[in-house]
Design an enzyme around this catalytic site. Structure first.
Site, PDB file in Angstrom:
ATOM      1  N   HIS A 260     -12.229  70.736 101.173  1.00  0.00           N
ATOM      2  CA  HIS A 260     -11.689  72.041 101.589  1.00  0.00           C
ATOM      3  C   HIS A 260     -10.152  72.033 101.636  1.00  0.00           C
ATOM      4  O   HIS A 260      -9.532  73.083 101.714  1.00  0.00           O
ATOM      5  CB  HIS A 260     -12.252  72.454 102.954  1.00  0.00           C
TER       6      HIS A 260
HETATM    7  C1  SAM Z   1      -8.777  66.130 106.492  1.00  0.00           C
HETATM    8  S1  SAM Z   1      -8.539  64.397 106.592  1.00  0.00           S
HETATM    9  C2  SAM Z   1     -10.219  63.839 106.667  1.00  0.00           C
HETATM   10  C3  SAM Z   1     -10.348  62.461 107.231  1.00  0.00           C
HETATM   11  C4  SAM Z   1     -11.784  61.945 107.446  1.00  0.00           C
HETATM   12  N1  SAM Z   1     -12.586  61.948 106.252  1.00  0.00           N
HETATM   13  C5  SAM Z   1     -12.459  62.729 108.556  1.00  0.00           C
HETATM   14  O1  SAM Z   1     -13.335  63.541 108.304  1.00  0.00           O
HETATM   15  O2  SAM Z   1     -12.063  62.529 109.721  1.00  0.00           O
HETATM   16  C6  SAM Z   1      -8.018  64.021 104.948  1.00  0.00           C
HETATM   17  C7  SAM Z   1      -7.795  62.558 104.640  1.00  0.00           C
HETATM   18  O3  SAM Z   1      -7.419  62.421 103.260  1.00  0.00           O
HETATM   19  C8  SAM Z   1      -6.340  61.507 103.161  1.00  0.00           C
HETATM   20  N2  SAM Z   1      -5.547  61.824 101.970  1.00  0.00           N
HETATM   21  C9  SAM Z   1      -4.870  62.972 101.738  1.00  0.00           C
HETATM   22  N3  SAM Z   1      -4.262  62.922 100.541  1.00  0.00           N
HETATM   23  C10 SAM Z   1      -4.552  61.708 100.005  1.00  0.00           C
HETATM   24  C11 SAM Z   1      -4.236  61.096  98.771  1.00  0.00           C
HETATM   25  N4  SAM Z   1      -3.487  61.705  97.857  1.00  0.00           N
HETATM   26  N5  SAM Z   1      -4.726  59.854  98.551  1.00  0.00           N
HETATM   27  C12 SAM Z   1      -5.505  59.216  99.468  1.00  0.00           C
HETATM   28  N6  SAM Z   1      -5.854  59.773 100.651  1.00  0.00           N
HETATM   29  C13 SAM Z   1      -5.386  61.009 100.927  1.00  0.00           C
HETATM   30  C14 SAM Z   1      -5.554  61.734 104.435  1.00  0.00           C
HETATM   31  O4  SAM Z   1      -4.706  60.645 104.731  1.00  0.00           O
HETATM   32  C15 SAM Z   1      -6.678  61.936 105.447  1.00  0.00           C
HETATM   33  O5  SAM Z   1      -7.099  60.726 105.996  1.00  0.00           O
END
Ligand code: SAM
Length: 350
Positions: A260
Site C-alpha cells: 500500500h
Molecule cells: C510500512 S513498513 C512495514 C514494516 C513491517 N512489514 C510491518 O508490517 O511492521 C515498510 C518497511 O519497508 C522498508 N522499506 C522501505 N523502502 C525500502 C527499500 N527501498 N528497500 C528495503 N526496505 C524498504 C522500511 O524500512 C519498512 O521497514
C-alpha cells in the site's frame, strides 16, 4: 436566532423533553467530529503512560489520588483528563474508584492478545502531519518526512512505530496462513523483525530472512538477542528491495503492510522480483488492508487519508486490483481471506 426560537425549532422536531434541551443525534455526531482530535490526543497520552495496564493490574480500582500520583500530572488537570477518558469510554468510575472499561481492558493492556497500544502510538505520531492536510490535498505532496524511505531522508521514528504496531499483524499472519510446510521465508520490508520472530517462535523449524534497508537491519540484528527462542533462525539481508535481487532458496515470500506504500508500477516491480526469486510452486503471502466496499469502508477511507499524508503515491487497493497485480507479475491461484481488524491475507503461487 435567539435561544427561545432555537428551542422552539428543536421542540417542533421533537427534541425538547420535559423542559431539557436534548442534543440531537446530528449535534452529537458533529460534536464528536469537532472534538475528535482532543479525544485522540488524550488516548495517546494515556497509552504513553501505560495507564490501562497499570489499572488492569490494580485490583478493584484506584482512587483519584492514586491515579494522580501514578500519572504525575497536576491534580486539577488529572481530574479533567480522567473525566475525558471516562467520557470517551476508556475508563469508568464507581464508588470513587477508577477502572478500565471492557474496551480498554481488551485492547489497551500490555500482554493482551489484541493489544493495540502500538497502533495508537503510530497514529499519534502521524497526527501532526494532519496539520498540513490541506497543503497535501492541493498539491498531492505529503508534508511529513516521518517515513524517510520515500524521500531518502533517514529512518525517523517509523521503525519503532512499525515494530510496536507489528504484534497483531505478525500474529494474524501465523494464524491465518499455515507455515508448517514452509522451510525458509523471506519477509520483504520486515523492519526490525517483529513478524520474523513471531513466525519463527511459532514454527520451530522455520528460518526467516528479513530484507530491509541497511540501517534498519543493523538495528534489527541488535534487537534479535531479545528473542532467544528464534534468534538463531532469523537473519537480516540488508539492501534496497527495488534495486537488488531477492535472496534465492526461499519457498515463501511475505509482504506485510508493504504494497500500500507504493504505486502500481512500483508494487508490480516488487512482486516481479518476488516471482523471480521463487521456484515453481513457491508461495507469496501478503497481509494488507484492502479498500472495502462494505461496512468497513469508512475506516479504510481514513487509512487512505493517512497514506496521503506520508506517501507520495501509495494508497489502498481493492481485492480485484490486488489480484490483477499478482497475475500480471506471473502468479496464479490468487486467494483472499479477511483476517481480524482491517487486515486481509492474499496468497498466490508461482
Ligand atoms: C510500512 S513498513 C512495514 C514494516 C513491517 N512489514 C510491518 O508490517 O511492521 C515498510 C518497511 O519497508 C522498508 N522499506 C522501505 N523502502 C525500502 C527499500 N527501498 N528497500 C528495503 N526496505 C524498504 C522500511 O524500512 C519498512 O521497514
Amino acid at each position: 436566532m435567539h435561544l427561545r426560537q432555537l428551542i422552539a425549532v428543536q421542540n417542533n422536531r421533537g427534541y425538547l423533553r420535559t423542559g431539557v434541551l436534548m442534543l440531537s443525534r446530528f449535534e452529537k455526531q458533529l460534536f464528536g467530529l469537532m472534538t475528535g482530535a482532543f479525544a485522540s490526543r488524550a488516548l495517546a497520552i494515556a497509552v504513553q503512560r501505560d495507564l490501562f495496564t497499570w489499572l488492569s493490574r490494580g485490583g478493584d480500582g484506584q482512587t483519584v489520588e492514586q491515579v494522580v500520583a501514578y500519572l504525575g500530572f497536576q491534580e486539577r488537570t488529572s481530574r479533567v483528563f480522567l473525566d475525558v477518558l471516562s467520557a470517551i469510554g476508556l475508563l469508568r468510575c464507581e464508588n470513587g474508584l477508577f477502572r478500565n472499561t471492557e474496551l480498554s481492558e481488551q485492547l489497551l493492556v500490555r500482554g493482551r492478545i489484541a493489544d493495540q497500544r502500538g497502533a495508537v502510538a503510530l497514529f499519534d505520531h502521524l497526527y501532526l502531519g494532519c496539520g498540513t492536510l490541506e497543503h497535501t490535498l492541493k498539491t498531492g505532496n505529503p508534508a511529513s518526512r516521518e517515513y524517510g524511505y520515500f524521500f531518502g531522508a533517514g529512518t525517523g521514528s517509523y521503525p519503532d512505530d512499525m515494530d510496536g504496531s507489528g504484534f497483531a499483524p505478525a500474529l494474524l499472519l501465523g494464524e491465518f496462513w499455515d507455515f508448517s510446510n514452509a522451510r525458509h521465508v523471506l519477509d520483504v520490508g520486515g523492519c526490525l523483525g517483529a513478524t520474523a520472530h513471531a513466525l519463527a517462535a511459532r514454527y520451530p523449524n522455520l528460518r526467516v530472512t528479513v530484507f530491509d534497508l541497511p540501517e534498519i537491519c543493523e538495528r534489527g540484528k541488535a534487537l534479535s538477542k531479545q528473542h532467544p527462542a528464534s534468534d538463531a533462525r532469523v537473519t537480516f539481508h540488508p539492501g534496497n528491495f527495488f534495486d537488488e535481487d531477492y535472496p534465492h532458496g526461499v519457498d515463501t515470500i511475505c509482504f506485510v503492510r508493504i504494497l500500500h506504500d507504493w504505486s502500481d508500477k512500483e508494487a508490480l516491480r516488487l512482486l516481479e522480483k518476488a516471482h523471480a526469486a521463487l521456484q515453481p510452486g513457491g508461495r507469496i503471502v501478503i497481509l494488507e488492508t484492502l479498500r472495502e466496499g462494505s461496512e468497513k469502508a469508512s475506516l479504510t477511507a481514513l487509512i487512505d487519508l493517512l497514506m496521503l499524508l506520508i506517501s507520495p503515491e501509495g494508497g489502498l487497493r481493492t481485492r480485484v486490483a490486488m489480484g490483477k497485480l499478482l497475475r500480471t507479475a506471473g502468479f496464479r491461484r490468487v486467494r483472499t481471506k479477511p483476517t481480524a481488524y482491517l487486515y486481509s491475507l492474499i496468497s498466490a503461487e508461482k
